[in-house]
Motif scaffolding. Structure first.
Motif, PDB file in Angstrom:
ATOM      1  N   THR A   1      -3.172  -0.223 -11.879  1.00  0.00           N
ATOM      2  CA  THR A   1      -3.855   0.001 -10.530  1.00  0.00           C
ATOM      3  C   THR A   1      -5.206  -0.236 -10.698  1.00  0.00           C
ATOM      4  O   THR A   1      -5.962  -0.004 -11.955  1.00  0.00           O
ATOM      5  N   VAL A   2      -5.628  -1.362  -9.809  1.00  0.00           N
ATOM      6  CA  VAL A   2      -7.090  -1.713  -9.908  1.00  0.00           C
ATOM      7  C   VAL A   2      -7.764  -0.910  -8.548  1.00  0.00           C
ATOM      8  O   VAL A   2      -7.153  -1.054  -7.434  1.00  0.00           O
ATOM      9  N   PRO A   3      -8.822  -0.122  -8.855  1.00  0.00           N
ATOM     10  CA  PRO A   3      -9.378   0.674  -8.100  1.00  0.00           C
ATOM     11  C   PRO A   3      -9.723  -0.393  -6.605  1.00  0.00           C
ATOM     12  O   PRO A   3     -10.407  -1.313  -6.699  1.00  0.00           O
ATOM     13  N   ARG A   4      -9.569   0.191  -5.468  1.00  0.00           N
ATOM     14  CA  ARG A   4      -9.874  -0.616  -4.129  1.00  0.00           C
ATOM     15  C   ARG A   4      -8.827  -1.816  -4.035  1.00  0.00           C
ATOM     16  O   ARG A   4      -9.347  -2.746  -2.984  1.00  0.00           O
TER      17      ARG A   4
ATOM     18  N   PRO B   1       0.694  -1.353  -0.033  1.00  0.00           N
ATOM     19  CA  PRO B   1       0.077   0.047  -0.045  1.00  0.00           C
ATOM     20  C   PRO B   1       0.982   1.316  -0.130  1.00  0.00           C
ATOM     21  O   PRO B   1       2.001   1.015   0.255  1.00  0.00           O
ATOM     22  N   VAL B   2       0.167   2.239  -0.393  1.00  0.00           N
ATOM     23  CA  VAL B   2       0.898   3.617  -0.628  1.00  0.00           C
ATOM     24  C   VAL B   2       1.582   4.113   0.793  1.00  0.00           C
ATOM     25  O   VAL B   2       2.978   4.444   0.750  1.00  0.00           O
ATOM     26  N   ALA B   3       0.904   3.873   1.699  1.00  0.00           N
ATOM     27  CA  ALA B   3       1.313   4.286   2.924  1.00  0.00           C
ATOM     28  C   ALA B   3       2.515   3.545   3.530  1.00  0.00           C
ATOM     29  O   ALA B   3       3.611   4.163   4.032  1.00  0.00           O
ATOM     30  N   GLN B   4       2.508   2.322   3.250  1.00  0.00           N
ATOM     31  CA  GLN B   4       3.524   1.393   3.588  1.00  0.00           C
ATOM     32  C   GLN B   4       4.783   1.817   2.968  1.00  0.00           C
ATOM     33  O   GLN B   4       5.933   1.828   3.448  1.00  0.00           O
TER      34      GLN B   4
END
Length: 68
Positions: A57-60, A27-30
């Motif tokens: 990218t696949v949303p969600r 994930p982006v935050a990680q």
């Protein structure tokens, strides 16, 4: 520049076979924590990699390594 560093690292991992088509990126935050950059920097790096066709990218669901 931090964006290029993130892009270069992901490119290198794909080139070395550490990341293969279909692999799910963290994930982006990680990724922001791992690279010690802002989430915006990670999002810019992913946008550049998407433009190259290296990831998609696949949303969600997240971002994945694309078939080459």
């Amino acid at each position: 520049m931090p964006t290029e560093r993130v892009v270069a690292d992901i490119r290198a991992k794909v080139g070395a076979g550490e990341l293969v088509p279909g692999d799910h990126l963290p994930p982006v935050a990680q990724m922001a924590t791992e690279y010690s950059v802002s989430r915006t920097t990670v999002l810019k790096a992913l946008a550049l990699l998407r433009d190259e066709g290296l990831v998609y990218t696949v949303p969600r669901w997240g971002t994945f390594v694309a078939e080459r």
